[in-house]
Design a protein around this motif. Structure first.
Motif, PDB file in Angstrom:
ATOM      1  N   TRP A 166      -7.076  -5.997   1.668  1.00  0.00           N
ATOM      2  CA  TRP A 166      -6.304  -6.361   2.868  1.00  0.00           C
ATOM      3  C   TRP A 166      -5.818  -7.800   2.792  1.00  0.00           C
ATOM      4  O   TRP A 166      -4.823  -8.158   3.406  1.00  0.00           O
ATOM      5  CB  TRP A 166      -7.127  -6.142   4.137  1.00  0.00           C
ATOM      6  CG  TRP A 166      -8.318  -7.059   4.249  1.00  0.00           C
ATOM      7  CD1 TRP A 166      -9.574  -6.827   3.797  1.00  0.00           C
ATOM      8  CD2 TRP A 166      -8.333  -8.358   4.835  1.00  0.00           C
ATOM      9  NE1 TRP A 166     -10.390  -7.884   4.049  1.00  0.00           N
ATOM     10  CE2 TRP A 166      -9.654  -8.840   4.691  1.00  0.00           C
ATOM     11  CE3 TRP A 166      -7.390  -9.171   5.464  1.00  0.00           C
ATOM     12  CZ2 TRP A 166     -10.034 -10.098   5.151  1.00  0.00           C
ATOM     13  CZ3 TRP A 166      -7.773 -10.418   5.922  1.00  0.00           C
ATOM     14  CH2 TRP A 166      -9.090 -10.873   5.761  1.00  0.00           C
ATOM     15  N   LYS A 194       0.820  -1.204   0.000  1.00  0.00           N
ATOM     16  CA  LYS A 194       0.000   0.000   0.000  1.00  0.00           C
ATOM     17  C   LYS A 194       0.861   1.264   0.000  1.00  0.00           C
ATOM     18  O   LYS A 194       0.613   2.187  -0.767  1.00  0.00           O
ATOM     19  CB  LYS A 194      -0.916  -0.011   1.229  1.00  0.00           C
ATOM     20  CG  LYS A 194      -2.081  -0.946   1.071  1.00  0.00           C
ATOM     21  CD  LYS A 194      -2.769  -0.740  -0.254  1.00  0.00           C
ATOM     22  CE  LYS A 194      -4.259  -0.708  -0.145  1.00  0.00           C
ATOM     23  NZ  LYS A 194      -4.900  -0.610  -1.456  1.00  0.00           N
ATOM     24  N   MET A 228      -6.630  -3.715  -4.453  1.00  0.00           N
ATOM     25  CA  MET A 228      -7.905  -3.134  -4.025  1.00  0.00           C
ATOM     26  C   MET A 228      -9.005  -4.172  -3.868  1.00  0.00           C
ATOM     27  O   MET A 228     -10.043  -3.880  -3.298  1.00  0.00           O
ATOM     28  CB  MET A 228      -8.374  -2.093  -5.053  1.00  0.00           C
ATOM     29  CG  MET A 228      -7.605  -0.803  -5.026  1.00  0.00           C
ATOM     30  SD  MET A 228      -7.715   0.034  -3.459  1.00  0.00           S
ATOM     31  CE  MET A 228      -9.311   0.812  -3.608  1.00  0.00           C
ATOM     32  N   TYR A 229      -8.801  -5.377  -4.368  1.00  0.00           N
ATOM     33  CA  TYR A 229      -9.949  -6.288  -4.441  1.00  0.00           C
ATOM     34  C   TYR A 229      -9.905  -7.412  -3.408  1.00  0.00           C
ATOM     35  O   TYR A 229     -10.915  -7.685  -2.773  1.00  0.00           O
ATOM     36  CB  TYR A 229     -10.058  -6.882  -5.839  1.00  0.00           C
ATOM     37  CG  TYR A 229     -10.532  -5.851  -6.824  1.00  0.00           C
ATOM     38  CD1 TYR A 229     -11.871  -5.517  -6.887  1.00  0.00           C
ATOM     39  CD2 TYR A 229      -9.649  -5.194  -7.649  1.00  0.00           C
ATOM     40  CE1 TYR A 229     -12.321  -4.547  -7.746  1.00  0.00           C
ATOM     41  CE2 TYR A 229     -10.083  -4.228  -8.520  1.00  0.00           C
ATOM     42  CZ  TYR A 229     -11.425  -3.914  -8.563  1.00  0.00           C
ATOM     43  OH  TYR A 229     -11.854  -2.950  -9.413  1.00  0.00           O
ATOM     44  N   ASP A 254     -15.028  -0.228 -11.851  1.00  0.00           N
ATOM     45  CA  ASP A 254     -15.928   0.308 -10.823  1.00  0.00           C
ATOM     46  C   ASP A 254     -16.406   1.706 -11.181  1.00  0.00           C
ATOM     47  O   ASP A 254     -17.556   2.051 -10.942  1.00  0.00           O
ATOM     48  CB  ASP A 254     -15.191   0.361  -9.474  1.00  0.00           C
ATOM     49  CG  ASP A 254     -14.800  -1.021  -9.011  1.00  0.00           C
ATOM     50  OD1 ASP A 254     -15.522  -1.962  -9.384  1.00  0.00           O
ATOM     51  OD2 ASP A 254     -13.801  -1.164  -8.300  1.00  0.00           O
ATOM     52  N   GLU A 264     -10.042   3.666 -11.519  1.00  0.00           N
ATOM     53  CA  GLU A 264     -10.660   2.414 -11.073  1.00  0.00           C
ATOM     54  C   GLU A 264     -11.702   2.005 -12.092  1.00  0.00           C
ATOM     55  O   GLU A 264     -12.902   2.071 -11.827  1.00  0.00           O
ATOM     56  CB  GLU A 264     -11.256   2.617  -9.686  1.00  0.00           C
ATOM     57  CG  GLU A 264     -10.196   2.839  -8.632  1.00  0.00           C
ATOM     58  CD  GLU A 264     -10.795   2.962  -7.254  1.00  0.00           C
ATOM     59  OE1 GLU A 264     -11.117   1.930  -6.661  1.00  0.00           O
ATOM     60  OE2 GLU A 264     -10.953   4.086  -6.790  1.00  0.00           O
ATOM     61  N   GLY A 283     -11.897  -7.589  -0.109  1.00  0.00           N
ATOM     62  CA  GLY A 283     -12.950  -6.583  -0.063  1.00  0.00           C
ATOM     63  C   GLY A 283     -12.438  -5.210   0.291  1.00  0.00           C
ATOM     64  O   GLY A 283     -12.396  -4.329  -0.548  1.00  0.00           O
ATOM     65  N   PHE A 284     -11.972  -5.017   1.530  1.00  0.00           N
ATOM     66  CA  PHE A 284     -11.614  -3.669   1.949  1.00  0.00           C
ATOM     67  C   PHE A 284     -10.178  -3.349   1.561  1.00  0.00           C
ATOM     68  O   PHE A 284      -9.234  -3.830   2.173  1.00  0.00           O
ATOM     69  CB  PHE A 284     -11.805  -3.518   3.452  1.00  0.00           C
ATOM     70  CG  PHE A 284     -11.448  -2.143   3.945  1.00  0.00           C
ATOM     71  CD1 PHE A 284     -12.289  -1.073   3.696  1.00  0.00           C
ATOM     72  CD2 PHE A 284     -10.258  -1.917   4.613  1.00  0.00           C
ATOM     73  CE1 PHE A 284     -11.947   0.200   4.128  1.00  0.00           C
ATOM     74  CE2 PHE A 284      -9.912  -0.646   5.047  1.00  0.00           C
ATOM     75  CZ  PHE A 284     -10.770   0.417   4.807  1.00  0.00           C
ATOM     76  N   HIS A 285     -10.006  -2.555   0.566  1.00  0.00           N
ATOM     77  CA  HIS A 285      -8.680  -2.093   0.130  1.00  0.00           C
ATOM     78  C   HIS A 285      -7.672  -3.232   0.006  1.00  0.00           C
ATOM     79  O   HIS A 285      -6.498  -3.073   0.313  1.00  0.00           O
ATOM     80  CB  HIS A 285      -8.146  -1.021   1.080  1.00  0.00           C
ATOM     81  CG  HIS A 285      -8.802   0.304   0.862  1.00  0.00           C
ATOM     82  ND1 HIS A 285      -8.229   1.320   0.150  1.00  0.00           N
ATOM     83  CD2 HIS A 285     -10.008   0.762   1.241  1.00  0.00           C
ATOM     84  CE1 HIS A 285      -9.056   2.361   0.102  1.00  0.00           C
ATOM     85  NE2 HIS A 285     -10.144   2.036   0.758  1.00  0.00           N
TER      86      HIS A 285
END
Ligand code: SF4
Ligand code: SF4
Lengths: 320, 254
Positions: free
Chosen positions: A52, A32, A44-45, B33, B30, A48-50
């Motif tokens: 992780w 990141k 990013m995928y 999206d 992005e 789900g959240f950034h």
């Protein structure tokens, strides 16, 4: 009081857990931070959240890959090399205290043990390079060996200075003897330690042994799947070990508000900041050429480390 | 800072640069999206208004790589009035563009005289098989819905030809002697290459009903013809009225 065997098992599991989680944390931070420093978003995928869970996904991917041993490789050496590279950092992590009570294996001469086992890691790289039967691997391994030998000396000298200042070889003892004015007094040594640690980790700007534009991926060129992942894990575990070591030796470890309860958290936080600095240096600086790299070690770091040692000695004599 | 002022300032500047971009906005689009903000006149795909197409084949013939396929047949329309003449017209059977060949030059769109082809910014029509990129008229027609209204002109651009044409002063209705009176001042100007060298073309542009200047200004840049034909041959004949006599003199200046 727990029975001894249970305590051993518990401590081993805790250290193993830390060994698996902390490097992933650093790796994700690197993803990141590096991305944003380059004006990108990074993963990013996954999760789900950034993104992780990106490194978990990477791990799953590595597990699925075929485990290839080149036909001309020295089979057993080739297969053993990742473990030899990885295990020293596991041992080192066990010996680094997060606070006087939170430590995997309390060792009296912790500094000596940690530095000694970290030095073993290079053998894994050498084994990998030699056993791969690949000229790039061999070149990479030779570069790694030359680099690690050069930087081991300033590293040890810098740590010796701290040990001298604290008057003990115990990591807990050093962190306890630490006082804020060491930040100034031990500054040259801290810089030398950080630079030498970067070189030991073979990370940019000291990634000559891996220089992908010259020798593919150095000693690990021939590795695939899990064995390759172990080498990567070793690199990030190395960041964790060196960052925590830096925090304990130069930043006072658990010194901070609410020391008795939150001490371990302070150590982790300081170590994390150091890890971010390590990442930051990777993003900002170009790779050193092999001769520049050796020059930096012998012409700058060793003299500075010796100067620091003398400075520390003078300081210790004056204050005693 | 010069390049030679040492390695340390450079290293510090590198750190500062990366730290600064860490706090700035990222440039990542992005895409799936967030759909991209396409500039005006984006060339995504070519849409077809089938009703406008006369199967004239101009687009197919001008296409540099011949990727437009048109089939048509003639159809006879019965006369609308009793005793009238039956009319023929082209019926489009097939109109297809092979987007695996198309190079998005836009020539077909430029060349179509009937505004049957249009640029659509739609770009999400990738296919797994390259052969599936040959799109028939129903698909091309469906893309018409995505064609945006023409964007406003850029500041400082030339006035479009349509606007210039519409802004031209209307010609007075041809009634009685008017055409003859009008013709006189206009004609000499046209034949200036032929007989009246000193006459500039400008007066024709201005109010057409104005009288001829008695002493026309001499235009220095004007080309003086080598063989001046009879000056009255050209302008004289139109006085008779119709346009037919104009053919007779056969002047080069006309
Ligand atoms: S854009 Fe150019 S290449 Fe494509 S169909 Fe039209 S004329 Fe042919
Ligand atoms: S140029 Fe226009 S009208 Fe003629 S065939 Fe092509 S699309 Fe139809």
């Amino acid at each position: 009081m727990l029975p001894t065997w249970l305590e051993v098992v518990l401590r081993a599991v805790a250290v193993l857990l830390a060994f698996l989680v902390l490097p992933l944390l650093v790796g994700q931070t690197e993803h990141k931070v590096m991305a944003h420093m380059q004006g990108r978003l990074g993963p990013m995928y996954a999760g789900g959240f950034h993104g992780w869970a990106q490194l978990v996904a990477d791990g799953v991917k590595f597990v699925q890959k075929e485990d290839i041993t080149p036909a001309r490789a020295d089979r057993w050496v080739f297969r053993l090399a990742p473990a030899v590279a990885l295990v020293p950092y596991l041992v080192a992590l066990a010996a680094i205290p997060l606070s006087p009570s939170v430590v995997g294996a309390p060792v009296d001469a912790g500094v000596v043990l940690v530095l000694a086992v970290i030095g073993v890691g290079v053998i894994g790289t050498l084994m990998a390079g030699w056993a791969s039967a690949n000229k790039y691997s061999l070149l990479g391994a030779m570069r790694a060996a030359a680099q690690l030998v050069s930087y081991e000396l300033p590293l040890v000298l810098a740590v010796a200075s701290v040990a001298l200042a604290a008057g003990t070889l115990s990591l807990v003892g050093i962190a306890e003897a630490w006082s804020p004015w060491w930040l100034l007094w031990q500054l040259p040594g801290a810089v030398v330690f950080l630079v030498a640690a970067l070189a030991e980790l073979q990370r940019p700007p000291f990634d000559m042994p891996l220089a992908d534009s010259e020798i593919v991926f150095g000693a690990v060129t021939e590795y695939t799947g899990l064995r390759f992942a172990f080498f990567l894990l070793a690199e990030y575990a190395g960041i964790v070990v060196f960052s925590l070591l830096f925090a304990v030796l130069y930043l006072g470890g658990w010194a901070g508000p609410l020391e008795s309860w939150l001490g371990w958290l302070w150590t982790l936080l300081k170590g994390f900041v150091v890890a971010v600095v390590v990442i930051w240096l990777r993003v900002s600086w170009p790779r050193l050429r092999e001769d520049q790299l050796q020059r930096l070690a012998w012409v700058w770091l060793v003299p500075i480390a010796l100067f620091q040692l003398a400075l520390t000695a003078v300081g210790v004599v004056m204050t005693s | 800072m010069s390049e030679r002022d040492g390695i340390l300032p450079g290293l510090v500047r590198g750190l500062a640069t990366t730290a600064r971009s860490l706090t700035r906005h990222t440039h990542t689009a992005e895409y799936p999206d967030v759909s991209p903000a396409l500039p005006p006149r984006s060339r995504g795909v070519i849409a077809l208004t089938e009703e406008n197409c006369t199967s004239c084949m101009l687009c197919a013939r001008e296409c540099p790589d011949w990727c437009i396929y048109i089939d048509s047949h003639k159809e006879e329309l019965p006369p609308t009035t009793p005793g009238g003449r039956a009319r023929q017209r082209n019926m489009l059977d097939r109109f297809a563009i092979d987007f695996s060949l198309c190079m998005y030059c836009g020539i077909c769109i430029e060349v179509c005289p009937f505004d049957a082809l249009h640029w659509s910014p739609e770009f999400e029509y990738a296919e797994v098989d390259i052969r599936d990129l040959l799109h028939e008229r129903d698909r091309l027609g469906a893309w018409m819905a995505t064609v945006p209204p023409p964007p406003a002109l850029d500041p400082g651009s030339a006035v479009p030809a349509e606007v210039t044409a519409a802004a031209k002063p209307k010609r007075p209705a041809p009634a009685g002697a008017a055409p003859a009176a009008r013709a006189r001042p206009a004609r000499p100007a046209r034949t200036e290459g032929g007989g009246t060298p000193a006459r500039p073309p400008r007066p024709r542009r201005e109010a057409p009903t104005r009288e001829l200047p008695v002493t026309p200004p001499v235009d220095a840049t004007q080309v003086i013809p080598v063989t001046p034909p009879a000056p009255e041959a050209g302008p004289g004949t139109p006085d008779a009225g119709g346009p037919a006599p104009r053919l007779q003199p056969g002047e080069g200046g006309e």
